[in-house]
Design an enzyme around this catalytic site. Structure first.
Site, short mmCIF file in Angstrom:
data_model
loop_
_atom_site.label_atom_id
_atom_site.label_comp_id
_atom_site.label_asym_id
_atom_site.label_seq_id
_atom_site.Cartn_x
_atom_site.Cartn_y
_atom_site.Cartn_z
N LYS A 22 -19.28 -26.09 -49.72
CA LYS A 22 -20.10 -25.98 -50.76
C LYS A 22 -20.39 -24.68 -51.29
CE LYS A 22 -24.78 -26.11 -50.36
NZ LYS A 22 -25.28 -24.89 -51.46
N ASN A 23 -20.44 -23.55 -50.45
CA ASN A 23 -20.88 -22.28 -50.75
C ASN A 23 -19.57 -21.70 -51.28
OD1 ASN A 23 -23.49 -22.64 -50.27
ND2 ASN A 23 -23.65 -21.38 -48.41
N CYS A 118 -37.89 -20.01 -54.75
CA CYS A 118 -37.25 -20.91 -53.68
C CYS A 118 -38.02 -21.02 -52.59
CB CYS A 118 -35.71 -20.23 -53.71
SG CYS A 118 -34.80 -20.89 -52.15
N ARG A 123 -36.08 -14.51 -53.02
CA ARG A 123 -34.61 -14.52 -53.57
C ARG A 123 -34.41 -13.86 -54.88
NH1 ARG A 123 -31.65 -19.90 -51.56
NH2 ARG A 123 -29.72 -18.66 -51.40
N ASP A 313 -28.14 -20.04 -42.31
CA ASP A 313 -27.99 -21.34 -42.59
C ASP A 313 -27.91 -22.29 -41.47
OD1 ASP A 313 -28.23 -20.76 -45.18
OD2 ASP A 313 -26.34 -21.02 -45.45
N ARG A 405 -27.88 -32.35 -51.12
CA ARG A 405 -27.09 -31.13 -51.74
C ARG A 405 -26.17 -30.32 -50.70
NH1 ARG A 405 -31.39 -26.69 -53.96
NH2 ARG A 405 -29.06 -26.03 -54.34
C1 UD1 Z 1 -26.04 -17.36 -49.93
C2 UD1 Z 1 -25.72 -18.72 -49.66
C3 UD1 Z 1 -26.87 -19.30 -48.75
C4 UD1 Z 1 -27.13 -18.43 -47.42
C5 UD1 Z 1 -27.05 -16.82 -48.06
C6 UD1 Z 1 -27.28 -16.04 -46.76
C7 UD1 Z 1 -24.48 -19.70 -51.56
C8 UD1 Z 1 -24.56 -20.74 -52.69
N1 UD1 Z 1 -25.62 -19.60 -50.84
O1 UD1 Z 1 -27.12 -17.14 -50.60
O2 UD1 Z 1 -26.71 -20.51 -48.26
O3 UD1 Z 1 -28.17 -18.66 -46.82
O4 UD1 Z 1 -26.03 -16.44 -48.73
O5 UD1 Z 1 -26.01 -16.06 -46.03
O6 UD1 Z 1 -23.57 -19.10 -51.08
N2 UD1 Z 1 -31.47 -10.35 -52.25
C9 UD1 Z 1 -32.16 -9.55 -52.80
N3 UD1 Z 1 -31.56 -9.36 -54.33
C10 UD1 Z 1 -30.55 -10.05 -54.86
C11 UD1 Z 1 -29.69 -10.72 -53.95
C12 UD1 Z 1 -30.19 -11.23 -52.71
O7 UD1 Z 1 -33.08 -8.85 -52.55
O8 UD1 Z 1 -30.29 -9.85 -55.81
C13 UD1 Z 1 -31.86 -10.88 -50.94
C14 UD1 Z 1 -32.18 -12.06 -50.55
O9 UD1 Z 1 -33.35 -12.45 -51.22
C15 UD1 Z 1 -32.21 -12.47 -49.20
C16 UD1 Z 1 -30.72 -11.67 -48.85
O10 UD1 Z 1 -30.87 -10.56 -49.96
O11 UD1 Z 1 -33.16 -11.83 -48.60
C17 UD1 Z 1 -29.49 -12.14 -48.75
O12 UD1 Z 1 -29.28 -13.08 -49.83
P1 UD1 Z 1 -27.79 -13.42 -50.36
O13 UD1 Z 1 -26.74 -13.07 -49.41
O14 UD1 Z 1 -27.72 -12.96 -51.81
O15 UD1 Z 1 -27.88 -14.93 -50.29
P2 UD1 Z 1 -27.34 -15.87 -51.54
O16 UD1 Z 1 -26.09 -15.61 -52.16
O17 UD1 Z 1 -28.26 -16.18 -52.49
#
Ligand code: UD1
Length: 428
Positions: A22-23, A118, A123, A313, A405
């Site tokens: 999915k991701n 979330c 996030r 995850d 999901r």
């Molecule tokens: C993706 C995965 C999710 C997984 C996560 C971490 C998908 C669709 N989802 O989520 O299942 O749990 O990676 O492996 O692929 N952050 C910020 N600012 C930003 C972006 C992120 O502060 O603009 C922080 C987030 O709050 C979190 C950390 O960075 O604490 C990592 O998040 P991120 O790697 O971006 O996760 P996702 O891409 O949302």
């Protein structure tokens, strides 16, 4: 709302096919916005999130043909008819923010609703936005939307290549900027980039569309912008989180299960933790074979980290397993600030878990008892199901729309290995 009832206590034996990720699939789908030709994805999992993103892409002008039986998705965006990602869709799925980079790269403009809060943490999407700004986009945050554009006066409306260092490793922000950079003018260097297999999968697809990318899978990715990308056909990588979740099933119940299509390199941190716990994981021609060794499980300590570290995850699932270990395990969550919501639910089944800050101390018990429990998010849901497979008596997990999901045909896959599990359809 549907529920799932599990009667625990049966060791699992058999094979479970691993679905497409999915991701990986979500960013791959948004890559269709980068070309006017057809992007075909195969090995697409049949999940609610894929439908949600298909609707969003449809609202932007994509023609989407989803052959669910063949796990195939054809996406074509001849032109972006409306560069607006509406709140009604974005709020359902945070990954919707991934349309912004491609829209900006293709047409120099895009408007995306800010995702709301979330369950597992705040996030924010600040890293996505800061990176796109560094590439020359002008952002205006108003009425809950990000209105982004690239001034025509600067670069003819095209993003420009930059060297950008992520202050924090972010999977989504790396994907967004990687896609944006493929059509930017000049070279982009992404430093402290995420190294997840889903990034490598995306880079492979983009490369076969004509993008010039080096270093995907390392912490520095270099992208040389090109004028246009073409269509391609790409097979989505195996879902390492689904695979890892099902690896914990025979670990928690005892038994011997083959994950068909499983790959050790995608789950090496989990395999190490399982080995320490007393569960053997070996590569076999069909995929991965997982067997519980004799005796009680050993306690293990894990700390969640970006790939190749232990995946956040898979944290809830490991916690479910450790509730039955002989001794105390420590589980530290470093990626999200509120990802222990499964703890009180596991407690209802007799687990002994204490939380201090971002660490949970799990003291193993001899057995869990079935109970009614509530799923709070996607990965918490599967951890409750796994605990239910090992518990004495019946566990009923409610709010399984979270589970739907990320896991396709979950009851069918587990039942094929001897689990007593059924879905109860209902409105309450
Ligand atoms: C993706 C995965 C999710 C997984 C996560 C971490 C998908 C669709 N989802 O989520 O299942 O749990 O990676 O492996 O692929 N952050 C910020 N600012 C930003 C972006 C992120 O502060 O603009 C922080 C987030 O709050 C979190 C950390 O960075 O604490 C990592 O998040 P991120 O790697 O971006 O996760 P996702 O891409 O949302």
């Amino acid at each position: 709302m549907d529920k799932i009832a599990v009667t625990g206590g049966r060791a699992l034996h058999g094979s479970i096919p691993v679905s497409g990720s999915k991701n990986a699939c979500l960013p791959l789908m948004t890559a269709a916005l980068l070309t006017d030709q057809t992007l075909t994805l195969t090995n697409v999992p049949n999940l609610a999130d894929i439908g949600t993103l298909s609707s969003l892409l449809g609202s932007l002008g994509a023609s989407v043909t989803h052959d669910r039986d063949a796990n195939r998705l054809d996406l074509r965006v001849a032109r972006l008819s409306s560069p607006l990602a509406h709140y009604d869709i974005v709020r359902k799925m945070r990954a919707s923010i991934l349309v912004l980079g491609p829209m900006l790269a293709r047409d120099g403009a895009g408007t995306v609703s800010l995702p709301g809060g979330c369950a597992i943490g705040a996030r924010p999407v600040d890293l996505h936005l800061r990176g796109l700004e560094a590439m020359g986009a002008t952002l205006d945050l108003r009425d809950g939307y990000v209105h982004a554009s690239v001034p025509r006066s600067v670069n003819g409306g095209r993003l420009r290549g930059v060297s950008y260092r992520f202050p924090v490793v972010s999977v989504g922000a790396t994907e967004n900027l990687l896609m944006a950079a493929t059509l930017a003018r000049g070279t982009t260097r992404l430093v402290n980039a995420a190294r997840e297999p889903e990034i490598v999968d995306l880079a492979e697809c983009l490369s076969s569309m004509g993008a010039q990318i080096e270093g995907a899978g390392t912490s520095t990715i270099e992208i040389e912008g090109v004028d246009a990308l073409s269509g391609t056909e790409h097979r989505v990588i195996a879902d390492r989180i689904e695979m890892g979740s099902f690896m914990i099933a025979p670990a928690i119940t005892g038994g011997d299960v083959i994950l068909e299509g499983g790959r050790l390199d995608l789950v090496s941190s989990l395999a190490e933790a399982l080995d320490a716990a007393g569960v053997s994981v070996e590569e076999v021609p069909q995929g991965l074979r997982v067997r519980r060794r004799n005796g009680r499980l050993n306690p293990v300590s894990i700390v969640t980290e970006p790939f190749p570290g232990y995946a956040t995850d898979l944290q809830a699932q490991m916690m479910a397993l450790m509730t039955l270990a002989e001794g105390t395990s420590s589980i530290t969550e470093q990626i999200f600030e509120n990802r222990f919501m499964h703890v009180p639910e596991l407690g209802r089944m007799g687990a002994k878990i204490e939380i201090t800050g971002n660490t949970a101390q799990v003291t193993g018990v001899e057995s869990l008892r079935g109970a009614p429990v509530m799923a709070t998010d996607l990965r918490a849901s599967i951890s409750l199901l796994l605990a239910g497979l090992a518990a004495q008596g019946e566990t009923v997990v409610s709010r399984v729309y979270h589970l739907d999901r990320g896991y396709e045909r979950v009851e069918e896959k587990l039942r094929a290995c001897g689990a007593s599990i059924e879905r109860i359809s209902g409105d309450d």
